[in-house]
Design a protein around this motif. Structure first.
Motif, PDB file in Angstrom:
ATOM      1  N   ALA A  24       0.835  -1.207   0.000  1.00 22.55           N
ATOM      2  CA  ALA A  24       0.000   0.000   0.000  1.00 22.55           C
ATOM      3  C   ALA A  24       0.868   1.255   0.000  1.00 22.55           C
ATOM      4  N   LEU A  25       1.973   1.212   0.727  1.00 23.79           N
ATOM      5  CA  LEU A  25       2.892   2.356   0.761  1.00 23.79           C
ATOM      6  C   LEU A  25       3.551   2.551  -0.602  1.00 23.79           C
ATOM      7  N   ILE A  26       4.037   1.477  -1.211  1.00 25.43           N
ATOM      8  CA  ILE A  26       4.652   1.566  -2.537  1.00 25.43           C
ATOM      9  C   ILE A  26       3.646   2.116  -3.546  1.00 25.43           C
ATOM     10  N   ASP A  27       2.433   1.607  -3.512  1.00 20.60           N
ATOM     11  CA  ASP A  27       1.410   2.080  -4.450  1.00 20.60           C
ATOM     12  C   ASP A  27       1.092   3.552  -4.230  1.00 20.60           C
ATOM     13  N   ALA A  28       1.073   3.998  -2.996  1.00 19.67           N
ATOM     14  CA  ALA A  28       0.811   5.418  -2.711  1.00 19.67           C
ATOM     15  C   ALA A  28       1.948   6.292  -3.246  1.00 19.67           C
ATOM     16  N   VAL A  29       3.183   5.847  -3.051  1.00 16.72           N
ATOM     17  CA  VAL A  29       4.331   6.594  -3.584  1.00 16.72           C
ATOM     18  C   VAL A  29       4.260   6.611  -5.108  1.00 16.72           C
ATOM     19  N   ALA A  30       3.938   5.475  -5.718  1.00 16.68           N
ATOM     20  CA  ALA A  30       3.847   5.398  -7.169  1.00 16.68           C
ATOM     21  C   ALA A  30       2.751   6.321  -7.702  1.00 16.68           C
ATOM     22  N   LEU A  31       1.587   6.308  -7.078  1.00 13.78           N
ATOM     23  CA  LEU A  31       0.499   7.184  -7.530  1.00 13.78           C
ATOM     24  C   LEU A  31       0.891   8.657  -7.446  1.00 13.78           C
ATOM     25  N   ALA A  32       1.522   9.033  -6.350  1.00 12.06           N
ATOM     26  CA  ALA A  32       1.983  10.421  -6.217  1.00 12.06           C
ATOM     27  C   ALA A  32       3.030  10.719  -7.277  1.00 12.06           C
ATOM     28  N   GLY A  33       3.907   9.758  -7.560  1.00 17.30           N
ATOM     29  CA  GLY A  33       4.916   9.938  -8.592  1.00 17.30           C
ATOM     30  C   GLY A  33       4.303  10.127  -9.961  1.00 17.30           C
ATOM     31  N   PHE A  34       3.298   9.333 -10.298  1.00 17.84           N
ATOM     32  CA  PHE A  34       2.643   9.487 -11.594  1.00 17.84           C
ATOM     33  C   PHE A  34       1.936  10.840 -11.702  1.00 17.84           C
ATOM     34  N   SER A  35       1.365  11.292 -10.611  1.00 14.02           N
ATOM     35  CA  SER A  35       0.745  12.613 -10.610  1.00 14.02           C
ATOM     36  C   SER A  35       1.797  13.704 -10.838  1.00 14.02           C
ATOM     37  N   ASP A  36       2.937  13.566 -10.163  1.00  4.41           N
ATOM     38  CA  ASP A  36       4.024  14.545 -10.338  1.00  4.41           C
ATOM     39  C   ASP A  36       4.618  14.477 -11.742  1.00  4.41           C
ATOM     40  N   LEU A  37       4.760  13.270 -12.289  1.00  2.21           N
ATOM     41  CA  LEU A  37       5.261  13.126 -13.653  1.00  2.21           C
ATOM     42  C   LEU A  37       4.292  13.779 -14.634  1.00  2.21           C
ATOM     43  N   ALA A  38       3.011  13.544 -14.448  1.00  4.94           N
ATOM     44  CA  ALA A  38       2.007  14.167 -15.322  1.00  4.94           C
ATOM     45  C   ALA A  38       2.119  15.686 -15.259  1.00  4.94           C
ATOM     46  N   PRO A  63      14.881   9.464  -8.481  1.00  2.00           N
ATOM     47  CA  PRO A  63      15.158   8.048  -8.779  1.00  2.00           C
ATOM     48  C   PRO A  63      14.401   7.049  -7.899  1.00  2.00           C
ATOM     49  N   ARG A  64      14.222   7.334  -6.635  1.00  2.00           N
ATOM     50  CA  ARG A  64      13.516   6.395  -5.754  1.00  2.00           C
ATOM     51  C   ARG A  64      12.022   6.358  -6.058  1.00  2.00           C
ATOM     52  N   VAL A  65      11.459   7.509  -6.342  1.00  3.36           N
ATOM     53  CA  VAL A  65      10.043   7.563  -6.721  1.00  3.36           C
ATOM     54  C   VAL A  65       9.852   6.830  -8.043  1.00  3.36           C
ATOM     55  N   PRO A  73       7.330  -4.163  -7.270  1.00  2.00           N
ATOM     56  CA  PRO A  73       6.037  -4.807  -7.526  1.00  2.00           C
ATOM     57  C   PRO A  73       4.894  -3.832  -7.210  1.00  2.00           C
ATOM     58  N   SER A  74       3.880  -3.854  -8.053  1.00  2.00           N
ATOM     59  CA  SER A  74       2.797  -2.898  -7.908  1.00  2.00           C
ATOM     60  C   SER A  74       1.440  -3.589  -7.927  1.00  2.00           C
ATOM     61  N   GLY A  75       0.553  -3.045  -7.153  1.00  2.00           N
ATOM     62  CA  GLY A  75      -0.829  -3.491  -7.183  1.00  2.00           C
ATOM     63  C   GLY A  75      -1.671  -2.617  -8.102  1.00  2.00           C
ATOM     64  N   LEU A  76      -1.032  -1.698  -8.807  1.00  2.00           N
ATOM     65  CA  LEU A  76      -1.745  -0.767  -9.685  1.00  2.00           C
ATOM     66  C   LEU A  76      -1.992  -1.387 -11.050  1.00  2.00           C
ATOM     67  N   ALA A  77      -3.161  -1.116 -11.603  1.00  2.00           N
ATOM     68  CA  ALA A  77      -3.508  -1.621 -12.931  1.00  2.00           C
ATOM     69  C   ALA A  77      -3.029  -0.644 -13.996  1.00  2.00           C
ATOM     70  N   PHE A  78      -2.284  -1.148 -14.954  1.00  2.00           N
ATOM     71  CA  PHE A  78      -1.834  -0.350 -16.093  1.00  2.00           C
ATOM     72  C   PHE A  78      -2.617  -0.786 -17.328  1.00  2.00           C
ATOM     73  N   ALA A  79      -2.944   0.161 -18.181  1.00  2.00           N
ATOM     74  CA  ALA A  79      -3.615  -0.120 -19.454  1.00  2.00           C
ATOM     75  C   ALA A  79      -4.843  -1.016 -19.262  1.00  2.00           C
TER      76      ALA A  79
END
Length: 146
Positions: A24-38, A63-65, A73-79
């Motif tokens: 859940a923590l990794i997914d939260a960091v990833a989601l915030a990262g995708f928002s920042d990348l966008a 780099p860590r984000v 590993p991610s629980g996020l759905a892509f495409a």
């Protein structure tokens, strides 16, 4: 989790009270990262070179984000139909620079950028050639296909 708690100056139970677990923590960091990348992609014109630079600059600056977004590993759905909005928004930032009928061109552009970002971050590419690689990738990705 122990190392992250130490870096944040909190205890592990505090982290676990905010997140169900490591995933859940990794997914939260990833989601915030995708928002920042966008946001980084949207902050520049939709021209391919501008978006490519913004993508690679983001990956190098965070780099860590970036690792949480793509390598852990991610629980996020892509495409998929249930792809979270931040992921869709980040992909749209690439798609707007590499438009086509079905998004395949943007997928290839994203794949190339991810490869460059990952190989550069790991030191597997020659240090002084980042600009030359970016320009070459730009030429390949913007060339009209038959």
């Amino acid at each position: 989790m122990r190392r992250l708690a130490g870096e944040l100056g909190v205890t592990q139970p505090v982290l676990y009270s905010a997140f169900a677990g490591r995933q859940a923590l990794i997914d939260a960091v990833a989601l915030a990262g995708f928002s920042d990348l966008a946001s980084a992609l949207e902050a520049v014109e939709a021209a391919p070179m501008a978006r490519m630079r913004a993508y690679l600059d983001f990956a190098a600056a965070h780099p860590r984000v970036y690792e949480a977004m793509f390598s852990l590993p991610s629980g996020l759905a892509f495409a998929a139909d249930d792809t979270p909005a931040p992921l869709r928004r980040a992909f749209a930032g690439i798609r707007d620079a590499f438009p086509d009928a079905d998004g395949t061109r943007a997928e290839v552009a994203w794949s190339a950028l991810h490869g460059l970002a990952t190989l550069q971050a790991s030191g597997r590419l020659r240090a002084g050639q980042a600009r030359a690689r970016l320009e070459h990738a730009h030429r390949l990705l913007t060339r009209e296909m038959p």
